[in-house]
Write an enzyme that holds these catalytic residues in place. Structure first.
Site, PDB file in Angstrom:
ATOM      1  N   CYS A  12       0.852  -1.189   0.000  1.00 12.40           N
ATOM      2  CA  CYS A  12       0.000   0.000   0.000  1.00 12.40           C
ATOM      3  C   CYS A  12       0.890   1.242   0.000  1.00 12.40           C
ATOM      4  O   CYS A  12       1.707   1.423   0.904  1.00 12.40           O
ATOM      5  CB  CYS A  12      -0.918  -0.005   1.222  1.00 12.40           C
ATOM      6  SG  CYS A  12      -1.724   1.561   1.531  1.00 12.40           S
ATOM      7  N   CYS A  15       0.311   3.426   2.994  1.00  9.29           N
ATOM      8  CA  CYS A  15       0.945   2.860   4.191  1.00  9.29           C
ATOM      9  C   CYS A  15       2.443   3.153   4.181  1.00  9.29           C
ATOM     10  O   CYS A  15       3.039   3.386   5.239  1.00  9.29           O
ATOM     11  CB  CYS A  15       0.711   1.350   4.250  1.00  9.29           C
ATOM     12  SG  CYS A  15      -1.028   0.900   4.422  1.00  9.29           S
ATOM     13  N   ASP A 415      32.413  18.185 -21.697  1.00  7.55           N
ATOM     14  CA  ASP A 415      33.874  18.210 -21.638  1.00  7.55           C
ATOM     15  C   ASP A 415      34.374  17.686 -22.984  1.00  7.55           C
ATOM     16  O   ASP A 415      33.632  16.996 -23.697  1.00  7.55           O
ATOM     17  CB  ASP A 415      34.340  17.312 -20.486  1.00  7.55           C
ATOM     18  CG  ASP A 415      35.849  17.172 -20.447  1.00  7.55           C
ATOM     19  OD1 ASP A 415      36.528  18.201 -20.558  1.00  7.55           O
ATOM     20  OD2 ASP A 415      36.331  16.035 -20.325  1.00  7.55           O
ATOM     21  N   ASP A 601      33.994  13.297 -17.920  1.00  8.66           N
ATOM     22  CA  ASP A 601      34.548  11.990 -17.596  1.00  8.66           C
ATOM     23  C   ASP A 601      35.699  12.022 -16.598  1.00  8.66           C
ATOM     24  O   ASP A 601      35.976  11.034 -15.944  1.00  8.66           O
ATOM     25  CB  ASP A 601      35.070  11.304 -18.874  1.00  8.66           C
ATOM     26  CG  ASP A 601      36.410  11.889 -19.301  1.00  8.66           C
ATOM     27  OD1 ASP A 601      36.458  13.116 -19.501  1.00  8.66           O
ATOM     28  OD2 ASP A 601      37.383  11.139 -19.393  1.00  8.66           O
ATOM     29  N   ASP A 605      36.421  17.184 -13.787  1.00  7.88           N
ATOM     30  CA  ASP A 605      35.023  17.533 -14.032  1.00  7.88           C
ATOM     31  C   ASP A 605      34.162  17.449 -12.777  1.00  7.88           C
ATOM     32  O   ASP A 605      33.022  17.912 -12.786  1.00  7.88           O
ATOM     33  CB  ASP A 605      34.425  16.593 -15.089  1.00  7.88           C
ATOM     34  CG  ASP A 605      35.116  16.738 -16.435  1.00  7.88           C
ATOM     35  OD1 ASP A 605      35.385  17.883 -16.810  1.00  7.88           O
ATOM     36  OD2 ASP A 605      35.378  15.720 -17.084  1.00  7.88           O
TER      37      ASP A 605
END
Length: 708
Positions: A12, A15, A415, A601, A605
């Site tokens: 539920c 719930c 990048d 990557d 970065d």
């Protein structure tokens, strides 16, 4: 401290929200989030006492149990369907006796049939209502249906009383089937994991006559494999961990990771990912990552934990349902008691319940229609389906919230090195200065670059050197400093040399230059080349077709070289010569114009990934820092997955908004009709169940999104 706790028996959604609220109120619990779809509780707590209290609360909440890991729930709905079938049988018998035949005995038999039909489906609901009332939990769907059905019986509407409960249980069972179908997607993902790995070991010969080492094969769990181990993979077996192919070539089925149906041929020395299936002959591989760092484990961890990071519409619905149910119960009470009382006062100028039966029936109808299940269940189910759809396309989503953000993307920044380009650098040419030979220059560079994780360092991995670098330090955006045979060595950008007082000439070629200095002398430079990814141009074009207003390249490389790559990829803007801090400033500027998505990557970065509204990392080639900082991970480094993810995200959000607006609008319309007495009680149940099933069916449409 943080812990993910697997639950079972949480069927539920309302719930789930209530249990989350109870656990959040425990002293020592800093935050609690329950993902209803995959039944996972994510807990941030201060003490072990708080953790145990949270586990106890979960174990004592209705039929919920804390389990070690997610399992396929073998307890099917067979008992529920049998109860429904039995109830339907007695209900039909009662209808025939009530409306076709006549007589006192027939009437009694009809009442008995109705009673049996009611009890067959109502017992679990009545029991749950009593338990919840004892715990002070009043306003839930069990309470609504109990009041509605018993109220109808007390008003003499036996037929409608039974119909309310029967239709409600049918709707609940169908709902459970739909939710379980979505939950099974996790079970399907669990099948990515190989149950064993065939480890090849060299052991002394047991013949007793020689001392040679012979190869022995042994089946071990993938979790026990170490980096450098040799593993045998037979035809049809799953690759247990990430590795490098040792045999000449292999044919892999990568559809489980990337969604691509065509087999892929891999050459010796290339990387292969866990979860792929050997679609050809037997091959051997060398382990390069532990199981916990493998592609399979990344997928499982990400998908299982993603639902705990809720999107704004999910949080709205949870908060909405918390106040909605008590409000509609109060309105129903006013409709059933105050309206007839006021009617008597206005019409006859005296206090009495005028047309009490009519208004009580309207109140019960109002209650039944008001059940918020359609909203509470369909919204998280839609996001979960979206996360699963992205996973099948080779992109991992770390939370529904990020799926919501990327759907609004207006600027996508990339990048350059290792993202738009392949990141496979090679030495293109060498320029020496001050009497140094090419071999000596390359030897110096290789000795220092072996200590770097930057993609450029791979260009020197095969260069032989007898030199050993010491005290190597890497300055992000500039290069490397080290000690070599007692002399300081600088390797990187020209700016690194000039900042240390070493003069060097400018380079304006098509490749990336690596400047080299020893002591205070410039030794020359090495030109390193990299190619544009084959899918880069196609990806940028697809993003523009999807309405992304701006595509940008952020790179530390020189402007001329960056411009060449940008033209090849059809990038709109280029920001070159940037340090990590400059990238951060640019990202903050772009965010002012709308939602910024950053794709990168490398370790450089990580700061800009954190600053962007959402970020995507290259999972195969990307550094651990970038993967950790990002919100999305491209498992196979295929840029084409980005527009696919954007399509799924936008479709997901569209369906979520359809369910929210549609469900609320239909609920209000039916509630008005019910309050006006136009909609009979039995049709109110049809309205409630119908809206819920319609919302669920709409939510599951995310799974039908076709790959382009």
């Amino acid at each position: 401290m943080k812990k993910a706790i697997q639950l079972r028996g949480l069927d539920c959604a309302g719930c789930a929200a209530e249990l989350e609220e109870q656990i959040s109120a425990i002293e020592g619990v800093l935050s609690a989030s329950i993902a209803f779809v995959n039944q996972k509780l994510t807990l941030v707590y201060e003490t072990e006492t708080a953790l145990q209290a949270a586990i106890d609360t979960a174990n004592h909440f209705e039929e919920v149990q804390v389990v070690e890991r997610l399992e396929t729930e073998q307890t099917s709905r067979v008992k529920d369907w049998w109860a429904i079938a039995l109830s339907a049988f007695f209900f039909v018998v009662g209808l025939l006796l009530d409306f076709v035949f006549s007589g006192k005995i027939v009437t009694v038999l009809a009442y008995v049939s109705y009673a049996l039909a009611y009890l067959a489906v109502a017992c679990p609901v009545l029991l749950a209502t009593v338990k919840n009332l004892a715990k002070g939990r009043i306003f839930d769907e069990n309470f609504l249906m109990t009041v509605a059905s018993i109220g109808a019986v007390l008003l003499g509407e036996y037929f409608e009383g039974v119909a309310v409960m029967l239709l409600y249980r049918i709707g609940e069972t169908l709902q459970a089937v739909a939710v379980r179908s979505s939950r099974n997607s996790i079970t399907e993902l669990m099948q990515l994991k190989s149950e064993f790995a065939t480890l090849i070991e060299k052991r002394p010969c047991t013949c007793g006559h020689c001392h040679e080492l012979v190869e022995k094969q042994r089946q071990v769990p993938p979790e026990t494999l170490k980096i450098g181990d040799t593993v045998l993979v037979r035809a049809g077996e799953k690759i247990p961990v990430d590795g490098v192919l040792l045999t000449e070539n292999a044919t892999l089925d990568t559809s489980s990771l990337t969604g691509e149906s065509l087999p892929r041929t891999v050459r010796g020395g290339e990387e292969i990912l866990a979860g792929c299936i050997n679609a050809g002959a037997v091959f051997t591989m060398r382990v390069i990552r532990l199981y916990e760092d493998s592609a399979v484990q990344k997928i499982l961890d990400t998908v299982e934990n993603a639902a705990s990071k809720k999107a704004a519409p999910e949080k709205f619905i949870t908060k909405f349902a918390r106040y909605y149910t008590p409000v509609v119960c109060c309105l129903a009470l006013c409709l059933g008691l105050i309206v007839p009382l006021v009617s008597g006062l206005i019409i006859d100028n005296r206090f009495y319940f005028m047309n009490f039966g009519r208004w009580a029936t309207s109140a019960l109808t109002f209650l039944v229609i008001s059940c918020p299940c359609a909203l509470i269940i369909s919204v998280p189910l839609t996001y979960f389906s979206g996360i699963g759809a992205c996973a099948k396309r080779g992109i991992l989503v770390k939370g529904a919230a990020y799926l919501d953000i990327i759907s609004k993307a207006s600027t996508v920044a990339f990048d350059k090195t290792g993202t738009l380009t392949e990141g496979n650098f090679s030495v293109c040419s060498v320029r020496t200065e001050n009497g140094v030979t090419e071999k000596e220059l390359l030897s110096v560079v290789a000795a220092v670059e072996k200590n770097s994780s930057h993609p450029i360092a791979k260009a020197f991995s095969n260069v032989e050197t007898d030199c050993i670098a010491q005290d190597v330090t890497e300055t992000a955006g500039y290069g490397l400093t080290a000690m070599l045979n007692g002399e300081r060595v600088l390797i990187g950008k020209a700016a690194l040399l000039r900042d240390n007082g070493i003069e060097c000439s400018d380079y304006d070629g098509a490749y990336t230059p690596v400047y080299v200095a020893r002591g205070n002398t410039w030794l020359g430079l090495v030109e390193v080349g990299d190619k544009l990814r084959g899918s880069a141009n196609e990806t940028i074009t697809a993003l523009k077709e999807l309405g992304v207003r701006r595509t940008v390249m952020l790179t530390g490389d020189e402007k001329e070289r960056a411009a060449v790559i940008a033209r090849q990829a059809a990038i709109d803007e280029v920001c070159a010569g940037l340090l990590p801090t400059d990238k951060l400033d640019k990202a903050n500027d772009f965010k002012k114009d709308g939602v910024l998505v950053y794709v990168g990557d490398g370790i450089n970065d990580a700061p800009v990934m954190t600053a962007a509204d959402c970020s995507i990392s290259m999972g195969k080639l990307g550094s651990a820092a970038a993967v950790e900082s990002s919100d999305f991970v491209l498992i196979s480094d295929d840029l084409k997955a980005i527009p696919e993810c954007l399509r799924v995200a936008r479709k997901t959000r569209k369906i979520v908004m359809q369910n929210i607006v549609g469900s609320i609008a239909l609920k209000i319309a039916f509630m008005v009709l019910g309050a006006a007495g136009v909609l009979p009680l039995i049709f109110a149940v049809f309205a409630d169940v119908g809206v819920m099933l319609l919302a669920l069916a709409n939510a599951l449409r995310v799974k039908l999104i076709k790959r382009r």
